[in-house]
Motif scaffolding. Structure first.
Motif, PDB file in Angstrom:
ATOM      1  N   ARG A 261      61.557  49.321  59.005  1.00 55.38           N
ATOM      2  CA  ARG A 261      61.822  48.439  60.142  1.00 55.38           C
ATOM      3  C   ARG A 261      62.386  47.436  60.281  1.00 55.38           C
ATOM      4  NH1 ARG A 261      56.024  45.526  61.561  1.00 55.38           N
ATOM      5  NH2 ARG A 261      55.634  47.624  61.509  1.00 55.38           N
ATOM      6  N   GLY A 262      63.500  47.087  61.033  1.00 59.71           N
ATOM      7  CA  GLY A 262      64.160  45.440  60.909  1.00 59.71           C
ATOM      8  C   GLY A 262      65.586  46.312  60.230  1.00 59.71           C
ATOM      9  N   HIS A 263      66.018  47.543  60.143  1.00 62.93           N
ATOM     10  CA  HIS A 263      66.795  47.563  58.615  1.00 62.93           C
ATOM     11  C   HIS A 263      67.721  49.311  60.437  1.00 62.93           C
ATOM     12  CE1 HIS A 263      64.437  46.992  55.802  1.00 62.93           C
ATOM     13  NE2 HIS A 263      65.517  46.208  54.858  1.00 62.93           N
TER      14      HIS A 263
ATOM     15  N   GLU B  65      64.230  49.098  65.364  1.00 61.95           N
ATOM     16  CA  GLU B  65      64.037  48.271  65.620  1.00 61.95           C
ATOM     17  C   GLU B  65      63.726  47.499  65.112  1.00 61.95           C
ATOM     18  OE1 GLU B  65      62.493  49.772  70.575  1.00 61.95           O
ATOM     19  OE2 GLU B  65      61.648  49.370  69.336  1.00 61.95           O
ATOM     20  N   ILE B  66      64.134  45.867  65.763  1.00 61.15           N
ATOM     21  CA  ILE B  66      63.412  45.103  64.635  1.00 61.15           C
ATOM     22  C   ILE B  66      62.313  43.866  65.064  1.00 61.15           C
ATOM     23  CG2 ILE B  66      64.283  43.139  64.517  1.00 61.15           C
ATOM     24  CD1 ILE B  66      67.193  43.873  65.149  1.00 61.15           C
TER      25      ILE B  66
ATOM     26  N   GLU C 278      59.263  41.805  66.074  1.00 63.55           N
ATOM     27  CA  GLU C 278      58.634  40.386  65.852  1.00 63.55           C
ATOM     28  C   GLU C 278      58.123  39.806  64.635  1.00 63.55           C
ATOM     29  OE1 GLU C 278      58.458  38.015  69.243  1.00 63.55           O
ATOM     30  OE2 GLU C 278      59.052  39.104  70.241  1.00 63.55           O
TER      31      GLU C 278
ATOM     32  N   TYR D  80      56.992  41.818  58.141  1.00 64.60           N
ATOM     33  CA  TYR D  80      57.873  42.445  57.521  1.00 64.60           C
ATOM     34  C   TYR D  80      56.856  41.999  56.027  1.00 64.60           C
ATOM     35  CZ  TYR D  80      61.391  42.645  60.644  1.00 64.60           C
ATOM     36  OH  TYR D  80      62.009  43.095  61.970  1.00 64.60           O
TER      37      TYR D  80
ATOM     38  N   ALA E 215      66.574  39.053  56.560  1.00 70.51           N
ATOM     39  CA  ALA E 215      66.468  40.067  56.963  1.00 70.51           C
ATOM     40  C   ALA E 215      65.929  40.085  58.830  1.00 70.51           C
ATOM     41  CB  ALA E 215      65.128  41.031  56.808  1.00 70.51           C
ATOM     42  N   GLU E 216      64.892  39.325  58.508  1.00 73.05           N
ATOM     43  CA  GLU E 216      64.010  39.266  59.708  1.00 73.05           C
ATOM     44  C   GLU E 216      64.823  38.371  60.586  1.00 73.05           C
ATOM     45  OE1 GLU E 216      59.155  37.645  61.272  1.00 73.05           O
ATOM     46  OE2 GLU E 216      60.172  37.628  59.230  1.00 73.05           O
ATOM     47  N   GLU E 217      65.197  36.946  60.311  1.00 71.58           N
ATOM     48  CA  GLU E 217      66.116  36.594  60.736  1.00 71.58           C
ATOM     49  C   GLU E 217      67.535  36.478  61.577  1.00 71.58           C
ATOM     50  OE1 GLU E 217      65.488  32.036  59.133  1.00 71.58           O
ATOM     51  OE2 GLU E 217      63.019  32.279  59.388  1.00 71.58           O
TER      52      GLU E 217
ATOM     53  N   GLY F  45      69.113  39.387  60.320  1.00 76.95           N
ATOM     54  CA  GLY F  45      69.043  40.445  60.013  1.00 76.95           C
ATOM     55  C   GLY F  45      69.485  41.223  58.722  1.00 76.95           C
ATOM     56  N   ARG F  46      70.112  42.714  57.935  1.00 78.83           N
ATOM     57  CA  ARG F  46      70.570  42.550  56.918  1.00 78.83           C
ATOM     58  C   ARG F  46      72.028  42.636  56.905  1.00 78.83           C
ATOM     59  NH1 ARG F  46      72.922  48.415  56.555  1.00 78.83           N
ATOM     60  NH2 ARG F  46      73.358  48.901  57.900  1.00 78.83           N
TER      61      ARG F  46
END
Length: 176
Positions: free
Chosen positions: A49-51, A55-56, A58, A61, A139-141, A143-144
């Motif tokens: 997730r988020g990678h 999808e990312i 909300e 994580y 990563a959440e705010e 991105g990677r």
């Protein structure tokens, strides 16, 4: 999986083998391994997730949420048991998977990772957990990208760990 759209790739036939990347990584980290292992195994690689192209969501994580995502992915693809290879955070997820969903794993290969079982009892647990949580927040705010850049700069040995000969040897040593 149900919570979000998870990107993955699959190739080959045989006993299932799952590759899980580290924080800031993606399925492309395993491109060199796919041709080698798909000759003998049904090989999967996922973008957490988020990678990558997943999808990312909300929220959520955490090590447990990543772990449950992996378990749900395996079950959704009819995988009852697999070989698991985890790099860095992927190794931490693998250890947590072994504790939370032990029936899913035939064998676990850990590369460049940290211990997860009993982690909170370690003298350096607070520092390591803070680093993990700070990285997850970045990563959440953002991105990677920032994490991948920092990883490339700080870990010159990454390509050696991801070379197919290193990981091929580790998996072929496993018994079904």
């Amino acid at each position: 999986i149900r919570k979000f759209r998870m990107n993955y790739k699959v190739a080959g036939k045989g006993f299932p083998l799952l590759f899980v990347h580290g924080l800031g990584g993606c399925i492309e980290n395993w491109d060199d391994q796919f041709p080698v292992f798909s000759k003998k195994y049904r090989v999967y690689a996922i973008d957490l997730r988020g990678h990558g192209e997943s999808e990312i969501p909300e929220k959520s994580y955490s090590l447990d949420s990543f772990t449950d995502d992996v378990a749900e992915f395996l079950k959704a693809h009819g995988v009852e048991k697999c070989y698991y290879i985890g790099l860095s955070m992927g190794g931490m997820i693998g250890q947590n998977l072994a504790l939370r969903h032990p029936g899913l794993l035939q064998a676990l290969v850990l590369a460049d990772t940290a211990p997860t079982p009993g982690f909170d009892k370690r003298h350096d647990a607070g520092e390591a957990r803070n680093l993990f949580e700070a990285s997850a927040k970045i990563a959440e705010e953002k991105g990677r990208g920032p994490l991948a850049d920092a990883t490339i700069r700080s870990e010159e040995h990454t390509s050696e760990l991801q070379s197919h000969s290193f990981i091929s040897y580790a998996v072929f040593c496993l018994k079904t």
